[in-house]
Design an enzyme around this catalytic site. Structure first.
Site, mmCIF file in Angstrom:
data_model
loop_
_atom_site.group_PDB
_atom_site.id
_atom_site.type_symbol
_atom_site.label_atom_id
_atom_site.label_comp_id
_atom_site.label_asym_id
_atom_site.label_seq_id
_atom_site.Cartn_x
_atom_site.Cartn_y
_atom_site.Cartn_z
ATOM 1 N N GLU A 208 37.018 -34.457 37.908
ATOM 2 C CA GLU A 208 36.102 -35.591 38.000
ATOM 3 C C GLU A 208 35.788 -36.171 36.624
ATOM 4 O O GLU A 208 34.820 -36.900 36.445
ATOM 5 C CB GLU A 208 34.817 -35.171 38.731
ATOM 6 C CG GLU A 208 35.128 -34.715 40.156
ATOM 7 C CD GLU A 208 33.903 -34.577 41.046
ATOM 8 O OE1 GLU A 208 32.798 -34.918 40.606
ATOM 9 O OE2 GLU A 208 34.082 -34.125 42.187
ATOM 10 N N ASP A 245 26.318 -28.311 40.809
ATOM 11 C CA ASP A 245 27.029 -27.995 42.044
ATOM 12 C C ASP A 245 27.632 -26.609 41.835
ATOM 13 O O ASP A 245 28.681 -26.471 41.201
ATOM 14 C CB ASP A 245 28.112 -29.026 42.369
ATOM 15 C CG ASP A 245 28.769 -28.722 43.709
ATOM 16 O OD1 ASP A 245 28.386 -27.715 44.341
ATOM 17 O OD2 ASP A 245 29.657 -29.486 44.131
ATOM 18 N N LYS A 338 29.102 -37.101 52.410
ATOM 19 C CA LYS A 338 30.485 -37.491 52.112
ATOM 20 C C LYS A 338 31.098 -37.942 53.435
ATOM 21 O O LYS A 338 31.304 -37.103 54.332
ATOM 22 C CB LYS A 338 31.281 -36.292 51.601
ATOM 23 C CG LYS A 338 30.866 -35.711 50.265
ATOM 24 C CD LYS A 338 31.541 -34.352 50.110
ATOM 25 C CE LYS A 338 31.498 -33.801 48.707
ATOM 26 N NZ LYS A 338 31.915 -32.363 48.692
ATOM 27 N N LYS A 389 26.700 -39.338 43.448
ATOM 28 C CA LYS A 389 27.418 -38.348 42.629
ATOM 29 C C LYS A 389 28.888 -38.743 42.633
ATOM 30 O O LYS A 389 29.565 -38.633 43.646
ATOM 31 C CB LYS A 389 27.236 -36.954 43.242
ATOM 32 C CG LYS A 389 27.683 -35.835 42.323
ATOM 33 C CD LYS A 389 27.451 -34.459 42.935
ATOM 34 C CE LYS A 389 28.660 -34.005 43.689
ATOM 35 N NZ LYS A 389 28.790 -32.553 43.880
HETATM 36 P P1 PGA Z 1 35.230 -31.720 46.499
HETATM 37 O O1 PGA Z 1 34.072 -31.561 45.449
HETATM 38 O O2 PGA Z 1 35.469 -33.165 46.698
HETATM 39 O O3 PGA Z 1 36.366 -31.009 45.817
HETATM 40 O O4 PGA Z 1 34.766 -31.030 47.752
HETATM 41 C C1 PGA Z 1 32.924 -32.319 45.441
HETATM 42 C C2 PGA Z 1 31.742 -31.434 45.735
HETATM 43 O O5 PGA Z 1 31.907 -30.225 45.997
HETATM 44 O O6 PGA Z 1 30.624 -31.925 45.739
HETATM 45 ZN ZN ZN Z 2 29.711 -29.778 46.300
#
Ligand code: PGA
Ligand code: ZN
Length: 418
Positions: A208, A245, A338, A389
Protein backbone atom coordinates in the site's frame (compact mmCIF):
# COMPACT_ATOMS: atom_id res chain seq x y z
CA UNK A 1 -36.20 2.84 -14.95
CA UNK A 2 -32.77 2.27 -16.43
CA UNK A 3 -32.44 -0.14 -19.33
CA UNK A 4 -29.12 -1.91 -19.75
CA UNK A 5 -28.02 -2.53 -23.31
CA UNK A 6 -24.79 -4.39 -22.60
CA UNK A 7 -22.27 -5.32 -19.93
CA UNK A 8 -18.76 -6.34 -20.84
CA UNK A 9 -15.43 -6.92 -19.11
CA UNK A 10 -11.67 -7.04 -19.59
CA UNK A 11 -8.90 -8.57 -17.48
CA UNK A 12 -6.61 -5.74 -16.29
CA UNK A 13 -3.76 -5.63 -13.75
CA UNK A 14 -3.87 -4.27 -10.21
CA UNK A 15 -1.20 -2.49 -8.14
CA UNK A 16 0.53 -5.80 -7.35
CA UNK A 17 0.65 -6.68 -11.06
CA UNK A 18 -2.04 -9.31 -10.51
CA UNK A 19 -5.08 -9.68 -12.75
CA UNK A 20 -8.40 -8.15 -11.78
CA UNK A 21 -11.74 -7.41 -13.45
CA UNK A 22 -12.71 -4.20 -15.26
CA UNK A 23 -16.40 -3.99 -16.22
CA UNK A 24 -18.36 -1.62 -18.46
CA UNK A 25 -22.12 -1.13 -18.26
CA UNK A 26 -23.84 0.50 -21.24
CA UNK A 27 -27.36 1.87 -21.01
CA UNK A 28 -29.99 2.31 -23.72
CA UNK A 29 -29.88 6.04 -22.99
CA UNK A 30 -26.36 6.11 -24.45
CA UNK A 31 -24.72 6.62 -21.04
CA UNK A 32 -22.24 4.16 -19.64
CA UNK A 33 -20.08 3.52 -16.59
CA UNK A 34 -17.05 1.42 -15.82
CA UNK A 35 -15.33 0.18 -12.68
CA UNK A 36 -12.56 -2.16 -11.62
CA UNK A 37 -12.56 -4.64 -8.75
CA UNK A 38 -9.96 -4.40 -5.96
CA UNK A 39 -8.39 -7.46 -4.33
CA UNK A 40 -7.13 -8.29 -0.83
CA UNK A 41 -4.05 -10.17 0.35
CA UNK A 42 -5.08 -10.73 3.97
CA UNK A 43 -8.62 -11.80 3.20
CA UNK A 44 -11.08 -12.83 5.90
CA UNK A 45 -12.64 -16.31 6.05
CA UNK A 46 -16.17 -14.96 5.61
CA UNK A 47 -15.43 -12.90 2.49
CA UNK A 48 -17.22 -13.39 -0.82
CA UNK A 49 -14.90 -15.32 -3.10
CA UNK A 50 -12.84 -13.87 -5.93
CA UNK A 51 -12.94 -16.23 -8.86
CA UNK A 52 -9.38 -16.97 -10.03
CA UNK A 53 -8.57 -19.17 -13.03
CA UNK A 54 -6.15 -21.47 -11.13
CA UNK A 55 -4.38 -21.96 -14.46
CA UNK A 56 -0.73 -22.18 -13.45
CA UNK A 57 0.45 -21.22 -16.94
CA UNK A 58 -0.86 -17.65 -16.48
CA UNK A 59 -0.11 -15.21 -13.62
CA UNK A 60 0.65 -18.08 -11.21
CA UNK A 61 -2.97 -19.20 -11.37
CA UNK A 62 -4.36 -15.74 -10.43
CA UNK A 63 -5.87 -14.96 -13.86
CA UNK A 64 -9.42 -13.59 -13.97
CA UNK A 65 -10.44 -14.78 -17.44
CA UNK A 66 -13.24 -16.96 -16.04
CA UNK A 67 -14.74 -14.04 -14.10
CA UNK A 68 -14.40 -11.84 -17.20
CA UNK A 69 -16.04 -14.51 -19.37
CA UNK A 70 -18.89 -14.78 -16.86
CA UNK A 71 -19.61 -11.07 -17.36
CA UNK A 72 -19.25 -11.18 -21.14
CA UNK A 73 -21.51 -14.22 -21.48
CA UNK A 74 -23.89 -15.20 -18.68
CA UNK A 75 -24.24 -11.86 -16.88
CA UNK A 76 -24.54 -9.92 -20.14
CA UNK A 77 -27.19 -12.32 -21.45
CA UNK A 78 -29.17 -11.96 -18.23
CA UNK A 79 -28.92 -8.14 -18.02
CA UNK A 80 -29.02 -6.91 -21.63
CA UNK A 81 -32.44 -5.50 -22.45
CA UNK A 82 -33.64 -5.53 -18.80
CA UNK A 83 -34.86 -2.48 -16.92
CA UNK A 84 -33.89 -1.75 -13.31
CA UNK A 85 -35.48 0.83 -11.06
CA UNK A 86 -32.31 1.41 -9.05
CA UNK A 87 -29.08 -0.07 -7.67
CA UNK A 88 -30.92 -2.32 -5.26
CA UNK A 89 -33.00 -3.86 -8.04
CA UNK A 90 -29.87 -4.55 -10.10
CA UNK A 91 -27.94 -6.01 -7.15
CA UNK A 92 -30.85 -8.21 -6.05
CA UNK A 93 -31.06 -9.55 -9.60
CA UNK A 94 -27.31 -10.24 -9.64
CA UNK A 95 -27.73 -12.21 -6.41
CA UNK A 96 -30.31 -14.45 -8.05
CA UNK A 97 -27.80 -15.31 -10.79
CA UNK A 98 -25.25 -16.72 -8.34
CA UNK A 99 -26.89 -18.94 -5.74
CA UNK A 100 -23.58 -19.77 -4.02
CA UNK A 101 -23.63 -17.88 -0.69
CA UNK A 102 -20.03 -16.76 -1.24
CA UNK A 103 -20.65 -15.73 -4.89
CA UNK A 104 -18.05 -18.25 -5.98
CA UNK A 105 -19.86 -19.46 -9.09
CA UNK A 106 -19.78 -16.20 -11.06
CA UNK A 107 -17.11 -14.67 -8.82
CA UNK A 108 -17.39 -11.79 -6.33
CA UNK A 109 -14.83 -9.94 -8.48
CA UNK A 110 -17.23 -10.15 -11.46
CA UNK A 111 -20.29 -9.20 -9.42
CA UNK A 112 -18.78 -6.18 -7.61
CA UNK A 113 -17.35 -4.81 -10.88
CA UNK A 114 -20.81 -4.99 -12.52
CA UNK A 115 -22.54 -3.54 -9.45
CA UNK A 116 -20.12 -0.56 -9.45
CA UNK A 117 -20.16 -0.08 -13.24
CA UNK A 118 -23.98 0.10 -13.16
CA UNK A 119 -23.76 2.66 -10.33
CA UNK A 120 -21.44 4.85 -12.40
CA UNK A 121 -23.63 4.45 -15.49
CA UNK A 122 -26.69 5.58 -13.51
CA UNK A 123 -24.79 8.54 -12.04
CA UNK A 124 -23.79 9.54 -15.58
CA UNK A 125 -27.34 9.10 -16.84
CA UNK A 126 -28.59 11.34 -14.03
CA UNK A 127 -25.77 13.82 -14.70
CA UNK A 128 -24.71 13.58 -11.04
CA UNK A 129 -21.20 13.28 -9.63
CA UNK A 130 -20.75 9.72 -8.38
CA UNK A 131 -20.59 10.77 -4.71
CA UNK A 132 -23.92 12.59 -5.01
CA UNK A 133 -25.61 9.62 -6.67
CA UNK A 134 -24.22 7.33 -3.94
CA UNK A 135 -25.34 9.75 -1.23
CA UNK A 136 -28.88 9.72 -2.60
CA UNK A 137 -28.84 5.93 -2.82
CA UNK A 138 -27.78 5.70 0.84
CA UNK A 139 -29.91 8.69 1.93
CA UNK A 140 -26.84 10.24 3.49
CA UNK A 141 -25.58 13.79 3.59
CA UNK A 142 -22.19 13.62 1.83
CA UNK A 143 -19.06 14.70 3.70
CA UNK A 144 -15.38 14.03 3.24
CA UNK A 145 -13.92 11.19 5.33
CA UNK A 146 -10.77 11.81 7.38
CA UNK A 147 -7.86 9.87 5.84
CA UNK A 148 -5.98 7.12 7.69
CA UNK A 149 -2.67 7.33 5.83
CA UNK A 150 -0.28 4.40 5.74
CA UNK A 151 3.23 5.02 7.08
CA UNK A 152 4.64 1.53 7.74
CA UNK A 153 3.72 -1.99 6.73
CA UNK A 154 4.67 -5.51 7.75
CA UNK A 155 2.85 -8.82 7.71
CA UNK A 156 1.14 -9.91 4.49
CA UNK A 157 1.56 -6.41 2.99
CA UNK A 158 5.35 -6.50 3.16
CA UNK A 159 7.96 -9.16 3.85
CA UNK A 160 6.41 -10.34 7.11
CA UNK A 161 9.37 -8.66 8.88
CA UNK A 162 7.04 -7.41 11.63
CA UNK A 163 3.74 -8.96 12.65
CA UNK A 164 1.66 -5.75 12.53
CA UNK A 165 0.32 -5.41 8.98
CA UNK A 166 -0.17 -1.64 8.71
CA UNK A 167 0.46 1.45 10.78
CA UNK A 168 -1.42 4.56 9.69
CA UNK A 169 -1.45 8.18 10.78
CA UNK A 170 -4.54 10.34 11.22
CA UNK A 171 -4.36 14.11 11.46
CA UNK A 172 -7.09 15.22 13.88
CA UNK A 173 -5.85 18.81 13.89
CA UNK A 174 -6.38 19.23 10.11
CA UNK A 175 -9.42 21.13 8.93
CA UNK A 176 -9.28 19.93 5.33
CA UNK A 177 -8.14 17.04 3.17
CA UNK A 178 -5.48 19.35 1.78
CA UNK A 179 -4.06 19.95 5.24
CA UNK A 180 -4.25 16.24 6.15
CA UNK A 181 -2.14 15.40 3.12
CA UNK A 182 0.36 18.22 3.69
CA UNK A 183 0.98 17.09 7.26
CA UNK A 184 1.02 13.39 6.32
CA UNK A 185 3.59 14.17 3.66
CA UNK A 186 5.81 15.92 6.25
CA UNK A 187 5.57 12.91 8.56
CA UNK A 188 6.19 10.46 5.71
CA UNK A 189 9.33 12.35 4.64
CA UNK A 190 10.57 12.41 8.23
CA UNK A 191 9.90 8.67 8.54
CA UNK A 192 11.73 8.00 5.27
CA UNK A 193 14.70 9.98 6.66
CA UNK A 194 14.76 7.95 9.88
CA UNK A 195 14.49 4.70 7.95
CA UNK A 196 17.37 5.75 5.70
CA UNK A 197 19.55 6.58 8.74
CA UNK A 198 18.68 3.58 10.88
CA UNK A 199 18.06 0.86 8.30
CA UNK A 200 20.12 2.13 5.38
CA UNK A 201 17.29 2.01 2.91
CA UNK A 202 15.38 4.58 0.90
CA UNK A 203 11.72 4.38 0.02
CA UNK A 204 11.46 0.61 -0.21
CA UNK A 205 7.70 0.41 -0.08
CA UNK A 206 5.09 -2.24 0.66
CA UNK A 207 1.81 -3.16 -1.07
CA UNK A 208 0.00 0.00 0.00
CA UNK A 209 3.01 2.26 -0.51
CA UNK A 210 4.13 2.41 3.14
CA UNK A 211 7.74 2.07 4.28
CA UNK A 212 8.74 -1.45 5.20
CA UNK A 213 12.06 -1.50 7.07
CA UNK A 214 13.18 -4.50 9.05
CA UNK A 215 11.88 -3.29 12.42
CA UNK A 216 13.14 -5.45 15.28
CA UNK A 217 9.73 -5.39 16.99
CA UNK A 218 6.27 -3.84 17.05
CA UNK A 219 7.59 -1.33 19.59
CA UNK A 220 10.32 -0.29 17.15
CA UNK A 221 7.64 0.36 14.50
CA UNK A 222 5.44 2.34 16.88
CA UNK A 223 8.26 4.40 18.38
CA UNK A 224 9.64 5.18 14.93
CA UNK A 225 6.22 6.57 13.97
CA UNK A 226 6.20 8.81 17.04
CA UNK A 227 9.78 9.95 16.28
CA UNK A 228 8.74 10.79 12.69
CA UNK A 229 5.80 12.88 13.90
CA UNK A 230 8.10 14.81 16.27
CA UNK A 231 10.87 15.24 13.71
CA UNK A 232 8.30 16.68 11.29
CA UNK A 233 7.42 19.28 13.94
CA UNK A 234 4.07 17.95 15.14
CA UNK A 235 2.80 16.82 18.54
CA UNK A 236 2.04 13.09 18.76
CA UNK A 237 -1.39 12.54 20.26
CA UNK A 238 -2.56 16.06 19.52
CA UNK A 239 -1.69 16.98 15.95
CA UNK A 240 -1.15 13.45 14.67
CA UNK A 241 -2.31 10.08 16.04
CA UNK A 242 -1.74 6.45 15.06
CA UNK A 243 -4.02 3.65 13.92
CA UNK A 244 -2.97 0.01 13.67
CA UNK A 245 -4.19 -2.79 11.45
CA UNK A 246 -2.83 -5.64 13.55
CA UNK A 247 -4.39 -8.24 11.18
CA UNK A 248 -3.92 -10.78 13.98
CA UNK A 249 -5.38 -13.73 12.03
CA UNK A 250 -2.27 -13.60 9.87
CA UNK A 251 0.10 -14.49 12.71
CA UNK A 252 -2.23 -16.74 14.67
CA UNK A 253 -1.61 -20.46 14.45
CA UNK A 254 -1.78 -23.50 16.75
CA UNK A 255 -3.81 -21.46 19.25
CA UNK A 256 -1.19 -18.73 19.68
CA UNK A 257 -0.24 -15.31 18.37
CA UNK A 258 3.34 -15.40 17.10
CA UNK A 259 4.55 -11.85 17.51
CA UNK A 260 7.87 -10.20 18.41
CA UNK A 261 9.48 -13.58 19.00
CA UNK A 262 6.83 -14.49 21.60
CA UNK A 263 3.99 -16.99 21.62
CA UNK A 264 0.97 -15.27 23.17
CA UNK A 265 -2.42 -16.64 24.09
CA UNK A 266 -5.53 -14.45 23.88
CA UNK A 267 -4.91 -12.75 27.23
CA UNK A 268 -1.29 -12.16 26.31
CA UNK A 269 -2.33 -10.50 23.05
CA UNK A 270 -4.85 -8.28 24.85
CA UNK A 271 -2.12 -7.33 27.37
CA UNK A 272 0.20 -6.41 24.51
CA UNK A 273 -2.49 -4.21 22.93
CA UNK A 274 -3.04 -2.54 26.34
CA UNK A 275 0.71 -1.84 26.54
CA UNK A 276 0.72 -0.29 23.04
CA UNK A 277 -2.29 1.79 23.97
CA UNK A 278 -0.65 3.05 27.16
CA UNK A 279 2.65 3.91 25.47
CA UNK A 280 1.58 5.39 22.12
CA UNK A 281 -1.15 7.75 20.86
CA UNK A 282 -3.39 5.13 19.25
CA UNK A 283 -6.81 6.13 17.92
CA UNK A 284 -7.87 2.75 16.61
CA UNK A 285 -6.97 -0.95 16.73
CA UNK A 286 -8.12 -3.06 13.76
CA UNK A 287 -8.29 -6.87 13.99
CA UNK A 288 -6.45 -6.97 17.31
CA UNK A 289 -7.47 -10.61 17.68
CA UNK A 290 -8.05 -13.40 15.18
CA UNK A 291 -11.32 -13.52 13.28
CA UNK A 292 -12.76 -16.64 14.97
CA UNK A 293 -12.39 -15.60 18.61
CA UNK A 294 -15.71 -13.92 19.42
CA UNK A 295 -15.22 -14.34 23.19
CA UNK A 296 -11.83 -12.69 22.94
CA UNK A 297 -13.25 -9.80 20.92
CA UNK A 298 -15.84 -9.15 23.64
CA UNK A 299 -13.02 -9.03 26.18
CA UNK A 300 -10.91 -6.76 23.96
CA UNK A 301 -13.90 -4.46 23.50
CA UNK A 302 -14.11 -3.93 27.25
CA UNK A 303 -10.43 -2.97 27.29
CA UNK A 304 -10.75 -0.54 24.38
CA UNK A 305 -14.12 1.07 25.15
CA UNK A 306 -13.54 4.75 25.74
CA UNK A 307 -9.83 4.60 24.88
CA UNK A 308 -9.59 3.49 21.23
CA UNK A 309 -11.82 2.37 18.38
CA UNK A 310 -12.12 -1.42 18.23
CA UNK A 311 -12.31 -1.88 14.48
CA UNK A 312 -13.48 -5.10 12.83
CA UNK A 313 -12.19 -6.05 9.40
CA UNK A 314 -11.60 -9.82 9.08
CA UNK A 315 -13.96 -10.33 12.02
CA UNK A 316 -16.85 -8.74 10.13
CA UNK A 317 -15.98 -9.06 6.42
CA UNK A 318 -18.60 -6.32 5.77
CA UNK A 319 -21.18 -9.09 6.26
CA UNK A 320 -24.57 -7.92 7.62
CA UNK A 321 -24.99 -11.16 9.60
CA UNK A 322 -21.58 -10.84 11.28
CA UNK A 323 -22.15 -7.14 12.04
CA UNK A 324 -25.49 -7.97 13.65
CA UNK A 325 -23.78 -10.58 15.79
CA UNK A 326 -20.98 -8.21 16.75
CA UNK A 327 -23.48 -5.54 17.83
CA UNK A 328 -25.54 -8.05 19.82
CA UNK A 329 -22.44 -9.43 21.54
CA UNK A 330 -20.60 -6.11 22.02
CA UNK A 331 -17.64 -7.56 20.14
CA UNK A 332 -16.41 -4.30 18.58
CA UNK A 333 -17.51 -0.73 17.95
CA UNK A 334 -16.44 0.17 14.41
CA UNK A 335 -16.81 -1.26 10.92
CA UNK A 336 -14.11 -1.46 8.28
CA UNK A 337 -16.25 -1.35 5.15
CA UNK A 338 -14.88 -3.00 2.00
CA UNK A 339 -17.57 -3.49 -0.62
CA UNK A 340 -15.84 -6.37 -2.39
CA UNK A 341 -15.79 -8.39 0.83
CA UNK A 342 -19.56 -8.73 0.58
CA UNK A 343 -19.92 -8.42 -3.20
CA UNK A 344 -22.57 -5.79 -4.07
CA UNK A 345 -23.19 -2.15 -3.19
CA UNK A 346 -26.63 -2.98 -1.81
CA UNK A 347 -25.29 -5.51 0.68
CA UNK A 348 -22.51 -3.10 1.67
CA UNK A 349 -25.14 -0.42 2.29
CA UNK A 350 -27.04 -2.80 4.54
CA UNK A 351 -23.80 -3.27 6.50
CA UNK A 352 -23.30 0.49 6.71
CA UNK A 353 -26.85 0.98 8.02
CA UNK A 354 -26.50 -1.74 10.64
CA UNK A 355 -23.22 -0.23 11.83
CA UNK A 356 -24.72 3.25 12.05
CA UNK A 357 -27.81 1.94 13.88
CA UNK A 358 -25.44 0.29 16.36
CA UNK A 359 -23.80 3.68 16.98
CA UNK A 360 -20.54 2.55 15.35
CA UNK A 361 -17.87 4.50 13.51
CA UNK A 362 -17.30 3.54 9.88
CA UNK A 363 -13.95 3.36 8.09
CA UNK A 364 -14.31 2.94 4.32
CA UNK A 365 -11.32 0.96 3.11
CA UNK A 366 -9.41 0.12 -0.04
CA UNK A 367 -7.79 -3.29 -0.56
CA UNK A 368 -4.08 -3.95 -0.73
CA UNK A 369 -4.56 -4.69 -4.44
CA UNK A 370 -6.03 -1.57 -6.08
CA UNK A 371 -6.18 0.06 -9.49
CA UNK A 372 -6.17 3.66 -10.70
CA UNK A 373 -9.96 3.64 -10.34
CA UNK A 374 -11.11 6.21 -7.78
CA UNK A 375 -14.72 5.16 -7.03
CA UNK A 376 -13.77 4.52 -3.39
CA UNK A 377 -13.30 8.25 -2.71
CA UNK A 378 -16.83 8.93 -3.96
CA UNK A 379 -18.23 6.02 -1.98
CA UNK A 380 -16.58 7.12 1.27
CA UNK A 381 -17.83 10.69 0.69
CA UNK A 382 -21.34 9.81 -0.50
CA UNK A 383 -21.83 7.35 2.33
CA UNK A 384 -20.36 9.80 4.85
CA UNK A 385 -17.67 7.50 6.23
CA UNK A 386 -15.91 8.82 9.32
CA UNK A 387 -12.54 7.74 7.91
CA UNK A 388 -11.09 6.45 4.66
CA UNK A 389 -8.19 3.96 4.65
CA UNK A 390 -6.49 3.97 1.29
CA UNK A 391 -2.78 3.41 1.92
CA UNK A 392 0.20 5.68 1.58
CA UNK A 393 0.90 8.77 -0.50
CA UNK A 394 3.46 7.21 -2.82
CA UNK A 395 1.60 5.17 -5.44
CA UNK A 396 -0.92 6.24 -8.06
CA UNK A 397 -3.34 3.46 -7.10
CA UNK A 398 -3.57 5.19 -3.69
CA UNK A 399 -3.21 8.78 -4.89
CA UNK A 400 -6.09 8.33 -7.35
CA UNK A 401 -8.36 8.27 -4.28
CA UNK A 402 -6.62 11.09 -2.37
CA UNK A 403 -6.59 13.25 -5.48
CA UNK A 404 -10.31 12.68 -5.98
CA UNK A 405 -10.90 13.78 -2.35
CA UNK A 406 -8.81 16.92 -2.99
CA UNK A 407 -10.91 17.68 -6.06
CA UNK A 408 -14.20 17.05 -4.23
CA UNK A 409 -13.02 19.45 -1.52
CA UNK A 410 -11.79 22.19 -3.83
CA UNK A 411 -14.36 22.05 -6.63
CA UNK A 412 -17.49 20.53 -5.09
CA UNK A 413 -17.44 22.42 -1.79
CA UNK A 414 -17.47 19.29 0.39
CA UNK A 415 -16.30 19.50 4.00
CA UNK A 416 -14.19 17.17 6.08
CA UNK A 417 -15.81 15.06 8.81
CA UNK A 418 -15.00 16.18 12.37
P1 PGA B 1 -6.25 -6.58 2.37
O1 PGA B 1 -5.73 -5.57 3.46
O2 PGA B 1 -6.84 -5.79 1.27
O3 PGA B 1 -4.99 -7.30 1.98
O4 PGA B 1 -7.26 -7.46 3.05
C1 PGA B 1 -6.42 -4.46 3.88
C2 PGA B 1 -6.80 -4.63 5.32
O5 PGA B 1 -6.54 -5.69 5.93
O6 PGA B 1 -7.40 -3.73 5.89
ZN1 ZN C 1 -7.47 -5.05 7.89
Amino acid sequence: MTRISKVSAVEILDSRGRPTVYAVCQLDSGHSGSASAPAGASTGIAEALELRDKDGTRYAGLGCLKAVANINSEINQALAGKRFADQTALDRFLLTLDDAPDKSRLGANAIIAVSLAFCRAQANERALPLYEHLAQFAQQRPRLPRPMINLFSGGAHAGGQTAIQDLQIVVPCARSIRQCLEIASDVFRAAAGIVAEQYGMRLLTADEGGLAPDFASSDAMLSCAVEAIERAGYRPGEDVVLTLDVAASQFYSDGFYHIDGARLDRDGMIDLIDKWRAAYPILSIEDGLQEGDWDGWRQLNQHLTGVAMNLGDDLLCTSPARIQRAIAENACDSLLLKVNQVGTLTEALESLRLARDGGWKVVVSARSGETEDNWLADLATGWAGDYIKVGSITQSDRLAKYNRLLILEALHGLKLAH
